[in-house]
Write a protein that holds these residues in place. Structure first.
Motif, short mmCIF file in Angstrom:
data_model
loop_
_atom_site.label_atom_id
_atom_site.label_comp_id
_atom_site.label_asym_id
_atom_site.label_seq_id
_atom_site.Cartn_x
_atom_site.Cartn_y
_atom_site.Cartn_z
N PRO A 229 -3.82 1.37 -3.33
CA PRO A 229 -4.55 1.97 -2.21
C PRO A 229 -5.26 0.91 -1.36
O PRO A 229 -5.70 -0.12 -1.88
CB PRO A 229 -5.56 2.89 -2.90
CG PRO A 229 -4.99 3.16 -4.26
CD PRO A 229 -4.25 1.91 -4.64
N ALA A 230 -5.37 1.20 -0.08
CA ALA A 230 -5.98 0.25 0.85
C ALA A 230 -7.40 -0.12 0.42
O ALA A 230 -7.82 -1.28 0.58
CB ALA A 230 -5.98 0.82 2.26
N MET B 76 0.81 -1.22 0.00
CA MET B 76 0.00 0.00 0.00
C MET B 76 0.85 1.27 0.00
O MET B 76 0.30 2.37 0.00
CB MET B 76 -0.93 0.02 1.21
CG MET B 76 -2.05 -1.01 1.15
SD MET B 76 -1.53 -2.66 1.68
CE MET B 76 -1.47 -2.41 3.48
N SER B 77 2.13 1.15 0.03
CA SER B 77 2.99 2.34 0.09
C SER B 77 4.17 2.20 -0.86
O SER B 77 4.54 1.09 -1.24
CB SER B 77 3.50 2.56 1.52
OG SER B 77 4.34 1.49 1.89
N VAL C 121 -7.10 -2.79 -2.12
CA VAL C 121 -6.70 -4.06 -1.49
C VAL C 121 -7.93 -4.76 -0.91
O VAL C 121 -8.10 -5.98 -1.05
CB VAL C 121 -5.65 -3.82 -0.39
CG1 VAL C 121 -5.36 -5.11 0.36
CG2 VAL C 121 -4.36 -3.26 -0.99
#
Length: 250
Positions: free
Chosen positions: A184-185, A129-130, A188
């Motif tokens: 992005p979360a 996510m990063s 996910v």
């Protein structure tokens, strides 16, 4: 290796054994052979009755080398994986990726859940996510004139790995610019296929396994004891956990 064209880009692949297909997607700077054959994964899977399909990601191994950074986003490499399934006439397959390959697997599972029966994401946890802060460090190491000029630990690790594999370092440097595309979360949480997230206990690059698995509707985490990012790849306990997961989600 056999070759096929994915959106005009030549991609190399191999098919090993017979049985339920599992597509294996390697990590940055590696190849299908280095990541999956040399570590014993292909033998483990074929002995268990699976058909193991290895591929060289664009810019790697026997696949076409590209030097345009705009051609290395993870979602684009996920299309290569999808196109390989089409080329082989497979309506769906289990998919396992390691590190960058896990990021690619995530985009494949997000965008084409009907083609992924289940997924294993190794060497990738919360950092899906990063972005990662060492990309410039790795690019600098790959483009340095010699290893002697590379002073950082992470840079030397990737430079030595690339040289050991006989990789095209210019292509890898271009790949590093964009391949760490974050997910992005909220995306996910839209991956509905069963996913095993496996991360080494001492892996400082992947991020925690739970941080990713907890966001996945059907995710579960496995911590590979006493392993860092590089040494977790072919770990026997990782293999046992993967086989148990695959059996559970036949």
């Amino acid at each position: 290796m056999a070759q096929f064209l994915s959106d005009g880009i030549s991609i190399a692949y191999d098919v090993h054994g017979e049985g339920r297909p599992i597509l294996l997607i390697h990590g940055f700077g590696s190849t299908g052979k280095v990541n999956w054959v040399d570590t014993g994964w292909v033998k483990t899977l074929t002995d268990a009755g699976y058909q193991a399909i290895t591929m060289d990601n664009r810019g790697h191994g026997d696949s076409r080398k590209l030097y345009d950074t705009k051609l290395y986003f993870a979602h684009q490499m996920a299309r290569d994986a999808l196109n390989l399934l089409d080329h082989l006439g497979l309506s769906e397959a289990a998919v396992m990726g390691y590190s960058m390959g896990a990021r690619i697997t995530a985009f494949l599972a997000l965008n084409h859940p009907d083609r992924v029966s289940c997924a294993i994401m190794g060497g990738m946890g919360g950092n899906l996510m990063s972005g990662l802060e060492d990309s410039e460090e790795i690019i600098s190491a790959l483009t340095a004139d010699s290893l002697d000029q590379v002073k950082s630990k992470i840079g030397r690790m990737f430079r030595i790995f690339a040289d050991h594999n006989g990789a095209d370092r210019a292509a890898l440097a271009a790949c590093m610019v964009t391949s760490r595309e974050p997910m992005p979360a909220e995306d996910v949480s839209r991956i509905t296929v069963p996913v095993l997230v496996a991360v080494g206990e001492e892996d400082e690059m992947a991020g925690p396994a739970d941080a990713l698995a907890d966001l996945l509707p059907n995710g579960e985490a496995f911590t590979i004891p006493r392993r860092d990012h590089m040494r977790a790849t072919g770990d026997p306990q990782f293999k046992r956990a993967a086989l148990a997961f695959l059996e559970q989600h036949k």
